[in-house]
Design an enzyme around this catalytic site. Sequence first.
Site, short mmCIF file in Angstrom:
data_model
loop_
_atom_site.label_atom_id
_atom_site.label_comp_id
_atom_site.label_asym_id
_atom_site.label_seq_id
_atom_site.Cartn_x
_atom_site.Cartn_y
_atom_site.Cartn_z
N CYS B 162 -6.11 28.66 14.87
CA CYS B 162 -6.92 28.20 13.86
C CYS B 162 -7.04 29.90 12.52
CB CYS B 162 -8.07 27.60 14.56
SG CYS B 162 -8.01 26.59 15.46
N HIS B 293 -15.98 33.12 11.15
CA HIS B 293 -15.05 31.85 11.82
C HIS B 293 -16.35 30.46 12.31
CE1 HIS B 293 -11.40 30.58 13.87
NE2 HIS B 293 -12.44 29.97 14.59
N GLU B 304 -17.72 36.64 18.05
CA GLU B 304 -18.66 36.97 16.36
C GLU B 304 -19.37 38.17 16.39
OE1 GLU B 304 -17.69 33.99 14.09
OE2 GLU B 304 -16.94 35.09 12.20
N LYS B 323 -17.95 25.93 8.89
CA LYS B 323 -18.38 24.65 9.31
C LYS B 323 -19.27 23.62 9.56
CE LYS B 323 -13.84 27.06 11.82
NZ LYS B 323 -13.83 28.23 11.10
N HIS B 328 -14.64 22.53 11.48
CA HIS B 328 -13.91 22.97 11.68
C HIS B 328 -11.99 22.26 11.88
CE1 HIS B 328 -10.88 26.52 13.03
NE2 HIS B 328 -11.35 26.27 14.56
N PHE B 387 -6.83 30.52 19.48
CA PHE B 387 -6.45 29.62 20.07
C PHE B 387 -4.96 31.12 19.75
CE2 PHE B 387 -7.17 25.36 22.27
CZ PHE B 387 -8.04 25.82 22.07
#
Lengths: 369, 400
Positions: B162, B293, B304, B323, B328, B387
């Site tokens: 991502c 993010h 974050e 998002k 996402h 990830f």
Amino acid sequence: MSGVVVTGWSALTSAGVGVDALAKRLELAEAGQVEKGQEIGDLYEEPLPAANGHFLPSFSPREHLGRKGTSTYDRATGLAVVCCQEALREAGVELDDEVRPRIGVVLGTSLGSFKSTSDYTRETLVQEKPYLVNPMLFPNTVMNCAAGQVAIRFGLRGVNTTIAGGTLGFLNALRYAGNAIERGHVDVVVAGAVEEFTPHRAWSTHLTGATEVVAAGEAAGMFVLAKENTPEWAGTRRRAGVLAVATAYGPGGGDAAETALAGCVHRVLAKAGADASEVSTVYTGEADDGDRREYGPIVRALGHSPERVMVKRLFGECDAASGAVALGVLLAEDRDTRPGLSLLTARGADGAVGAAIVRRYADGGPDRG
Amino acid sequence: MARVVVTGVGPVSSIGIGIAAFAEALRTGRSGISPITSFDPAGFPHRNAGEVQTFDPGAQLRRVDPAHWGRSSQFAASAARLAVADARLDLTSVTPGRAHAIMGTTSGESAVAEALTEQIIDGGFAAQDPALLTQLPANRLANAVSEELGLAGESLTIATACSASNYAIGYAYDLLAGGEADVVFAGGADSVCRWAHAGFYRLGALAKDACTPFDKDRAGILTGEGGAVLALETLEHATKRGATIYAELLGYGVNCDAIHPVTPDAPTVAECMRIAHRNSGISPSDVDYICAHGTGTQVNDLVESKAVLEVFGERPPPISSIKSMLGHTMGAACGFGAIASTIAIDRGFLPPTVNWTTEDPELGVDPVPNAARQANVRVVQNDGFAFGGNNAIVMLGAPE
């Protein structure tokens, strides 16, 4: 001179785990023979398209890594982590918290583990409820799983990049790794590629015609790369210099791809400050003597016909990892009598092409201590 | 070192296709979330996603035949075609070997993988359609861009989940700054798929109806899709051809948590921010806006925010999550973030975090709740985490 040096490396191939197993297989092989691979037997329950394949029999990551942290590994991840461990050990890299942020991982693949992804999708379709999937296995469906697990296992905190390059995967990884070092993002990169032997890959290579000459295979190859003047912790020997890597694209494939490949050969020669006449050997992604999709443009670019080595004939169709196997063969073979430079090349199904120029240092190279 | 600028953007998204529609959607806080149609969501308790339901590959593509390429490749090539048009770049004027395609992705041709899996279930492995298998490799995303635009430079697909399109933009920056390119098309693409929907649900990280980042009651992500490509050039190349310059690409930073496959680590994320600032020659006080993010999971937004407070102190710049509108979009997410950052600089507003209702005192950040905000935006930090602990942060600045 530009480029990076290899301070150590390892490979997991159908010959077994590590450099010695690979060297021994090469010693016993007859020049140019096509090795049909082992009988697959009961490795998988699913029917397979061929009786033979190039895989590591009874491969167990636990045997090399212990139980801790390995239970969720898929096959590709296990191959990559074990290979990285062997490569770091072989290079003599001294890991501590000072150097870990300065070490990156760059790994080539086609699409990670197609088996992990496909099995996950299958569960959503065949289970009573579509969400009855194992959350622990979810990261395995993502292509960066192996590189992430390599980083976790050894605490490598620098750039961590997975490159989906198909047959170009290893050359893409070498190119990307060289840039990361040259630009100072990290001092060292463990760069390589991995593909697993599974029913999914055996069938996809078979159905797309990639196994007409050689059987499907699996492999991992990883190389510890550093600058020429790298600190001692990165390993004190130089096995080889990867002098230059170039990749390009020929839109539409065909002639445009051949022109692009010849262009890559010219570019790596220029970057390395080498003359075409110095290239004595070329390691291509072809498998058949009659196939000159790579060798043809290379010969035209060089103006002479170097010896061609087709590693797939011995180790099978390993897609992204075939390039890594080729560099492993280049480094493992007993070739002291044939000095000079080698080219590694690859050409993809679309228009992607690439070339790397490598100088091998005999007997593991000068001690740099 | 050459300076690098953004001269065109190509968003193919659930909130708009092309810069005009996308910018308007960001300004008005439009949601692209809708009931899933790309797979049968029956049996799933949650059935919403950010699909690009109006996507028509034929509308953009001139050379890539959609019949031979998967959905993610179609997104990539369409976004690249839009970026060329927005940059008003005559491709015949570019030296082919000095124009590259660098694309990021999480799951590549996931819709193709799922179609093949259904064939395996129905008829066994031998029943897979070979033509579909040729569409499966993820390297086709960059190749689709190279084919569509006739580029002869590097064609590279980066699969760092991502944060992949920030990795792609970062590598593009190196190629341009280091003198190896005149033009690079960089970004990412992904498609909504069944397995990711199931996986995030089982992780307890999938929201039911709406994605609500930085809200106290945030319940997770919604999966999304699309293609996001930026036309990047050296300043010299852009100036010479009289291009409109939206923003300067200042630099980037990458590192890896190397701790856990899915749980992010605040100190490593903070370190990534510092690396990005250092490489870009800026200090935290220069940053006017953070394009988060911001996935909307409890843990991401907390980590974050912690990292932001660690790096920026108690009064960090506003940080919003697009998002909340797009869902996402995985490997395209940072590409959309970079496009939103570019628009924020060029049009002078901060995109909002929509669906926000309740402050989370634990976070301590200003999420630009619900309504876009006029602002003079000089420097933006575009966050990307993934990830595998793959952190990547890109810095953009106003053109000088």
